[in-house]
Design an enzyme around this catalytic site. Sequence first.
Site, PDB file in Angstrom:
ATOM      1  N   ASP A   1       0.874  -1.173  -0.175  1.00  0.00           N
ATOM      2  CA  ASP A   1       0.049   0.058   0.013  1.00  0.00           C
ATOM      3  C   ASP A   1       0.912   1.236   0.092  1.00  0.00           C
ATOM      4  O   ASP A   1       0.329   2.331   0.507  1.00  0.00           O
ATOM      5  CB  ASP A   1      -0.842  -0.145   1.136  1.00  0.00           C
ATOM      6  CG  ASP A   1      -0.110  -0.156   2.603  1.00  0.00           C
ATOM      7  OD1 ASP A   1       1.078   0.203   2.669  1.00  0.00           O
ATOM      8  OD2 ASP A   1      -0.774  -0.672   3.504  1.00  0.00           O
TER       9      ASP A   1
ATOM     10  N   GLU B   1      -0.224  -9.104  -0.860  1.00  0.00           N
ATOM     11  CA  GLU B   1      -0.923  -8.299   0.528  1.00  0.00           C
ATOM     12  C   GLU B   1      -2.119  -7.669   0.002  1.00  0.00           C
ATOM     13  O   GLU B   1      -2.413  -6.537   0.330  1.00  0.00           O
ATOM     14  CB  GLU B   1       0.029  -7.695   1.603  1.00  0.00           C
ATOM     15  CG  GLU B   1      -0.284  -7.409   2.785  1.00  0.00           C
ATOM     16  CD  GLU B   1       0.807  -6.282   3.599  1.00  0.00           C
ATOM     17  OE1 GLU B   1       0.542  -5.136   3.415  1.00  0.00           O
ATOM     18  OE2 GLU B   1       1.457  -6.714   4.531  1.00  0.00           O
TER      19      GLU B   1
ATOM     20  N   GLU C   1      -2.309   5.234   2.529  1.00  0.00           N
ATOM     21  CA  GLU C   1      -2.165   3.802   2.247  1.00  0.00           C
ATOM     22  C   GLU C   1      -3.657   3.255   1.912  1.00  0.00           C
ATOM     23  O   GLU C   1      -3.492   2.154   0.923  1.00  0.00           O
ATOM     24  CB  GLU C   1      -1.574   2.957   3.441  1.00  0.00           C
ATOM     25  CG  GLU C   1      -0.093   3.423   3.450  1.00  0.00           C
ATOM     26  CD  GLU C   1       0.195   4.469   4.400  1.00  0.00           C
ATOM     27  OE1 GLU C   1      -0.615   5.312   4.897  1.00  0.00           O
ATOM     28  OE2 GLU C   1       1.257   4.966   4.525  1.00  0.00           O
TER      29      GLU C   1
ATOM     30  N   HIS D   1       5.981   6.061  12.575  1.00  0.00           N
ATOM     31  CA  HIS D   1       6.198   6.675  11.272  1.00  0.00           C
ATOM     32  C   HIS D   1       5.222   7.187  10.588  1.00  0.00           C
ATOM     33  O   HIS D   1       5.516   7.845   9.374  1.00  0.00           O
ATOM     34  CB  HIS D   1       7.228   5.965  10.464  1.00  0.00           C
ATOM     35  CG  HIS D   1       6.602   4.655   9.835  1.00  0.00           C
ATOM     36  ND1 HIS D   1       5.829   4.899   8.547  1.00  0.00           N
ATOM     37  CD2 HIS D   1       6.217   3.445  10.139  1.00  0.00           C
ATOM     38  CE1 HIS D   1       5.245   3.755   8.313  1.00  0.00           C
ATOM     39  NE2 HIS D   1       5.356   3.018   9.319  1.00  0.00           N
TER      40      HIS D   1
ATOM     41  N   ARG E   1       2.242   8.895   8.286  1.00  0.00           N
ATOM     42  CA  ARG E   1       2.034  10.208   7.995  1.00  0.00           C
ATOM     43  C   ARG E   1       0.853  11.009   8.893  1.00  0.00           C
ATOM     44  O   ARG E   1       0.844  12.226   8.964  1.00  0.00           O
ATOM     45  CB  ARG E   1       1.828  10.663   6.520  1.00  0.00           C
ATOM     46  CG  ARG E   1       3.044  10.451   5.665  1.00  0.00           C
ATOM     47  CD  ARG E   1       2.738  10.286   4.257  1.00  0.00           C
ATOM     48  NE  ARG E   1       4.071  10.325   3.564  1.00  0.00           N
ATOM     49  CZ  ARG E   1       4.969  11.255   2.974  1.00  0.00           C
ATOM     50  NH1 ARG E   1       4.305  12.470   2.860  1.00  0.00           N
ATOM     51  NH2 ARG E   1       5.960  10.900   2.379  1.00  0.00           N
TER      52      ARG E   1
ATOM     53  N   HIS F   1      12.626   5.982  12.902  1.00  0.00           N
ATOM     54  CA  HIS F   1      12.349   6.191  11.458  1.00  0.00           C
ATOM     55  C   HIS F   1      13.110   7.295  10.443  1.00  0.00           C
ATOM     56  O   HIS F   1      13.168   8.454  11.264  1.00  0.00           O
ATOM     57  CB  HIS F   1      11.023   6.107  11.177  1.00  0.00           C
ATOM     58  CG  HIS F   1      10.608   5.817   9.441  1.00  0.00           C
ATOM     59  ND1 HIS F   1      10.936   6.827   8.610  1.00  0.00           N
ATOM     60  CD2 HIS F   1      10.117   4.837   8.986  1.00  0.00           C
ATOM     61  CE1 HIS F   1      10.197   6.169   7.367  1.00  0.00           C
ATOM     62  NE2 HIS F   1       9.872   5.082   7.635  1.00  0.00           N
TER      63      HIS F   1
END
Length: 384
Positions: free
Chosen positions: A103, A125, A139, A220, A222, A252
Site C-alpha cells: 500500500d 498483501e 495507504e 512513522h 504520515r 524512522h
Amino acid sequence: MSGRGVASPSILVCFGTRPEAIKMFPVVHALRDHGGMDVRVAVTAQHRQILDQVLEIGDIVPDIDLDLMRPNQSLDALSARILTEFGGALDACKPDRVLVHGDTLTTMMVTLSSYFRKIPVGHVEAGLRSGNIYSPWPEEVNRRVAGAVADLHFAPTEGAAAALRAENVPEDAIHVTGNTVIDALFSTRDKVAARPELASGLDDVATRFAGKRIIGVTAHRRENFGEGMRNIAGAVADLARREDVAVVFPVHPNPNVRPVMEAELGGRDNVALLEPLDYPHFVRLMAMSDLLLTDSGGVQEEGPSFGKPVLVMRDTTERPEGIEAGTAMLVATDRELIFREASRLLDDAAAYEAMAKAHNPYGDGKAAMRIAKAVAHAHGVASA
Ligand code: UD1
Ligand code: UDP
C-alpha cells in the site's frame, strides 16, 4: 528477457520501501526456486538507506534501481517521479507480469504505470481495508487502487479475502496465501539463531538494560505527524520515568519523526534512540522486548509470532486478526491511553499473560511458495 506471451514468462517484482522489501524478498526467491519464469526485480528506491539494509540481508540485487528518494519528499512529487520513471523502465523491459506489494506510493504508481501499458498486475498483501481513506493515509487508497487493477490478489488472511469478495473481485482471482512477512520473519529468526553475530549490534543495549522491562517502539505514519508524534513521544517519556523500564526506539529516517523524538526523549538514561535497525537486529529487538508500541503495519503482524503484546498507536487497523486474537490493542495516539495501557501490562501479570500468547494469525511461513505457484499457474508454467 523474453517478450510477452512466449514460453518463459517474464515477471517483474517491484517495490520501493523497507516493508515492501522485507515482504517481497521471499517472493523473489520462491519465484526463482520454482523455475520456468524469468524473474527480475525493479526498485523505485522510494526509500534508500533502509531499503538497502533489506536488499543486503534479503540477498537481492535489483535489475533496475530508479533511485527516486529525495529528502522529505511530498506525495505529489514522489508520485510523479515514480509514474514517469517507472513507465520508462516498463517500456524498456516489457514484462509479462508485474508484482506489487501492499500500500505505498510505489505500489499505487507502479500499478497505474502497468495498467497504462495493459500489463497484468499481481497484488501481494491484497484485501487489507480499514474502511477509512484517511487512516492510514494515504495507504488505504494506494491499496484500493492496486486492488482495482490487479487480476491476481494474494490475500494474507481469510478476512482480507472476504473484503475482496465484498468488492466483487472474482473468486478465482483470489488466493489466500498467508502474509510473506512471516516467511521473512521465520527465515531471519533461524539465521540469527544460527549466526548471532548478525544481530550483535544490540549487545551493548542488552547489557546496558539488563534486568529492565524492555519496551520496543517504532513510529512513522504520515497521519500521526505533528500532534500524534508529540503525543507518542510524551507517552514514551512518561513510561521512561519508571525505574524498571527501558525503551529501545529505532527511529524512522523520515525528517518529521526524528526531531520530535530527540527533543522529548534524547539524553535519558533508560531510553536508547537508535538509527533504523536492519532486519536481523529488529527481529532480535522484538524477541528481547516485553512490550511493543508501534504505528507500523508490519510490526503488528510480527509481534504475535513472538507472543509480545502490541499496543497499536493508530485510530484504526486493517489488521484486525491480532486484535481479535487478543495480542494487539488499539490505543490511538492518545498520550494518557498509551501510558495507561502500557503501565497496566507492566504492573498486572494476569493482564500481561492474557495478551502475551504466541500465535500466527498472519501466516505459516509458506506464503511466498503459494504465490509463486499461483503466478506460475496463471502463465501456464507447470509446478513440480
Ligand atoms: C513510506 C510509505 C508508508 C510505509 C513506510 C514504511 C508512502 C506514502 N508511505 O512512508 O506507507 O508505511 O514508507 O517505512 O508510500 N527517508 C530517508 N531514508 C530512507 C527512507 C526515508 O532519509 O531510507 C526519509 C526521506 O527524507 C524521505 C522521507 O523519509 O523523503 C519520507 O519517505 P517516504 O517513503 O515518502 O515516506 P515514509 O514516511 O517513509
Ligand atoms: N523494521 C526494521 N527495522 C526497524 C524498524 C522496523 O527492520 O528499525 C521492520 C519491521 O520488522 C517490519 C517492517 O520493518 O517488518 C515495518 O516497516 P515500517 O514500520 O517502516 O512500515 P509499515 O509496516 O508500517 O508499512
